[in-house]
Enzyme design. Structure first.
Site, mmCIF file in Angstrom:
data_model
loop_
_atom_site.group_PDB
_atom_site.id
_atom_site.type_symbol
_atom_site.label_atom_id
_atom_site.label_comp_id
_atom_site.label_asym_id
_atom_site.label_seq_id
_atom_site.Cartn_x
_atom_site.Cartn_y
_atom_site.Cartn_z
ATOM 1 N N HIS A 92 -7.233 16.179 5.060
ATOM 2 C CA HIS A 92 -5.286 15.697 5.013
ATOM 3 C C HIS A 92 -4.681 16.309 5.979
ATOM 4 C CE1 HIS A 92 -3.358 11.830 4.143
ATOM 5 N NE2 HIS A 92 -2.638 12.268 3.512
ATOM 6 N N ASP A 171 -0.024 4.619 -4.629
ATOM 7 C CA ASP A 171 0.513 5.232 -3.918
ATOM 8 C C ASP A 171 0.733 4.359 -2.187
ATOM 9 O OD1 ASP A 171 1.113 7.885 -2.482
ATOM 10 O OD2 ASP A 171 -0.638 7.349 -0.864
ATOM 11 N N ARG A 178 8.933 6.298 -1.019
ATOM 12 C CA ARG A 178 9.760 7.483 -0.435
ATOM 13 C C ARG A 178 9.829 8.140 0.866
ATOM 14 N NH1 ARG A 178 4.649 10.582 -1.797
ATOM 15 N NH2 ARG A 178 6.209 13.009 -1.176
ATOM 16 N N SER A 193 0.332 12.186 -4.392
ATOM 17 C CA SER A 193 0.023 11.010 -2.828
ATOM 18 C C SER A 193 -1.516 11.455 -2.563
ATOM 19 C CB SER A 193 1.294 11.532 -2.425
ATOM 20 O OG SER A 193 1.236 10.042 -0.925
ATOM 21 N N LYS A 197 -5.607 9.281 -2.875
ATOM 22 C CA LYS A 197 -5.812 8.616 -2.118
ATOM 23 C C LYS A 197 -7.891 9.328 -1.757
ATOM 24 C CE LYS A 197 -2.773 8.804 0.927
ATOM 25 N NZ LYS A 197 -1.425 9.331 0.740
HETATM 26 N N1 URA Z 1 1.137 12.705 2.976
HETATM 27 C C1 URA Z 1 0.846 11.865 2.448
HETATM 28 O O1 URA Z 1 -0.388 10.917 1.895
HETATM 29 N N2 URA Z 1 1.572 11.967 1.048
HETATM 30 C C2 URA Z 1 2.620 13.234 0.935
HETATM 31 O O2 URA Z 1 3.204 12.505 0.198
HETATM 32 C C3 URA Z 1 2.400 13.297 2.833
HETATM 33 C C4 URA Z 1 1.749 13.541 3.146
#
Ligand code: URA
Length: 451
Positions: A92, A171, A178, A193, A197
């Site tokens: 990620h 999220d 956000r 966040s 996930k």
């Molecule tokens: N990627 C995400 O999933 N969340 C964030 O807050 C920033 C980048």
């Protein structure tokens, strides 16, 4: 562990907002109550926006950050993928401009025998989102049910979806809020966040790409390292193998920015082509995924295996297979004309001879959002066709009148605003700039790695 709310405590969102506004430390109960109430839509966007802004400005303690991550993780299900024999590994990114590595890495790692259950996000602030990019492929469905997600994963080794009502629903809602309230840039909110996930995916290991530079949420390497350590610590606390690479985002990654344009460039990399920086980063991240996934003894070996999977066409075959299984038109993988096309294009040329000294990366991302490639309000829909193609990267020589970039657009007024911003983001110097920022700044995490 979840605390049973004491019967004497009554949760009121306004109290939690005021406490954080005044710099207080929230209890686990207060954080959990706020997250749960928002997930159930029991409190409105405007109260949660105020709370998010208070967090951005006041920060959090480690205990608050852990409570937030746990509450967001527990807002939905945690997948049990233990029946799949392969190691489950994901990657990620904290968000960048032109960052399309997920589209390359999921099929590439799957082709190597690692299972990649990837839950991604949409565009966030000035950065692009994997889901918006995937949806540029006609028919591609990022909203699979859990049963469908599992089926795609079992069939081809990778599947890519968004947060759902079942997985990481907190999220899903907080992310969208956000995006449009200027509340992305908090290491605590980013950590919660991302990690909520990722921990819901049932993975064994995770490779984090933490961006730093003018196009990143964490502009300095120090801030990026702080975020990386926070996420690595969170993952390790949950028993996962986690490594974070701090990578450069001082100029866009690759040359194409915009949803359909980025699909084209990701496919180029899967074909063994594409821009050098993007190829290099994909191979490095893939090397780590393969290593943590137990299919290569070292990262270097993982990189080599990845190169072979690209050269043999197996990684691209995997991408085509995943696209088809998720309802997308596989012909779009081989024929870019099947992807959405902008109606107009305009060129931005260099005003003088010299060298490209810098490119304000966040401004380039905002220019793409203005074109319609991202959202300025929650209800906005994204235009998959628009974007920017860079013809020069930092350090390149340019002559007066030579093309710096092409803007692809569908609306004149948007294009004019984007063009102005883009023009302002270029700095052309008379002599070559000597500063050479590395693509990979450092690696954080106790992985026992043999590089
Ligand atoms: N990627 C995400 O999933 N969340 C964030 O807050 C920033 C980048």
């Amino acid at each position: 562990m979840s605390q049973t709310p004491p019967t004497t405590q009554t949760f009121r969102a306004i109290d939690v907002i005021r406490k954080k506004r005044d710099g207080g430390e929230l209890s686990r109960y207060e954080i959990e109550s706020l997250v749960n109430a928002y997930t159930r839509s029991d409190i409105p966007d405007y109260q949660v926006s105020a709370w998010l802004m208070a967090v951005v400005l006041r920060g959090m303690t480690r205990a608050e950050a852990a409570a937030l991550t746990d509450a967001m993780l527990r807002s939905g299900e945690v997948l049990d993928l233990s029946s799949l024999p392969a190691k489950k590994v994901d990657k990620h990114s904290t968000g960048g401009v032109g960052d399309k590595t997920s589209l390359v890495l999921a099929p590439l790692a799957a082709a190597a025998g690692v299972a990649v259950p990837m839950i991604s996000g949409r565009g966030l602030g000035h950065t692009g989102g994997t889901l918006d990019k995937l949806e540029a492929i006609p028919g591609f469905n990022v909203n699979l049910s859990l049963a469908q997600f599992r089926r795609v994963l079992e069939t081809c080794g990778c599947a890519m979806i968004g947060q759902t009502a079942e997985i990481a629903p907190a999220d899903r809602k907080l992310y969208a809020l956000r995006d449009v309230t200027g509340t992305v840039e908090s290491p605590y909110l980013i950590c919660a966040s991302i990690m909520s996930k990722k921990l819901a995916e049932g993975i064994d290991a995770l490779v984090l790409d933490v961006k730093t530079g003018s196009g990143a949420f964490m502009k300095t390497e120090k801030d990026a390292a702080f975020l990386a350590e926070l996420m690595v610590e969170t993952g390790e606390r949950m028993g996962k193998l986690v490594v974070a690479l701090i990578t450069d985002m001082d100029q866009p990654l690759g040359c194409r920015i915009g949803n359909a344009l980025e699909v084209i460039e990701a496919v180029e990399v899967l074909r063994g082509e594409g821009p050098k920086d993007l190829r290099q980063l994909c191979l490095e991240l893939a090397g780590w995924m393969l290593h943590l996934g137990g299919v290569s003894d070292t990262v270097a070996e993982g990189r080599k295996q990845s190169e072979k999977l690209i050269a043999s066409g197996k990684a691209l075959d995997k991408f085509r297979q995943m696209v088809e299984l998720q309802g997308g038109d596989p012909r779009a993988v081989d024929d870019p004309k099947k992807l959405p096309q902008a109606r107009h294009a305009m060129m931005l040329s260099s005003p003088k001879d010299g060298y490209l000294a810098s490119l304000q990366c966040e401004e380039v991302g905002i220019a793409c959002v203005i074109l319609g490639g991202g959202r300025e309000r929650k209800e906005d829909s994204v235009d998959p066709a628009v974007g920017i193609v860079l013809h020069k990267k930092v350090g390149d020589a340019v002559s007066a009148g030579e093309p710096l970039a092409t803007i692809y657009y569908n609306a004149e007024t948007r294009a004019a605003r984007a063009r102005q911003l883009l023009e302002e983001s270029y700095r052309i110097a008379d002599s070559r700039v000597l500063e050479n920022r590395p693509l990979i700044h450092r690696v954080i995490g106790k992985t026992g790695e043999k590089n």
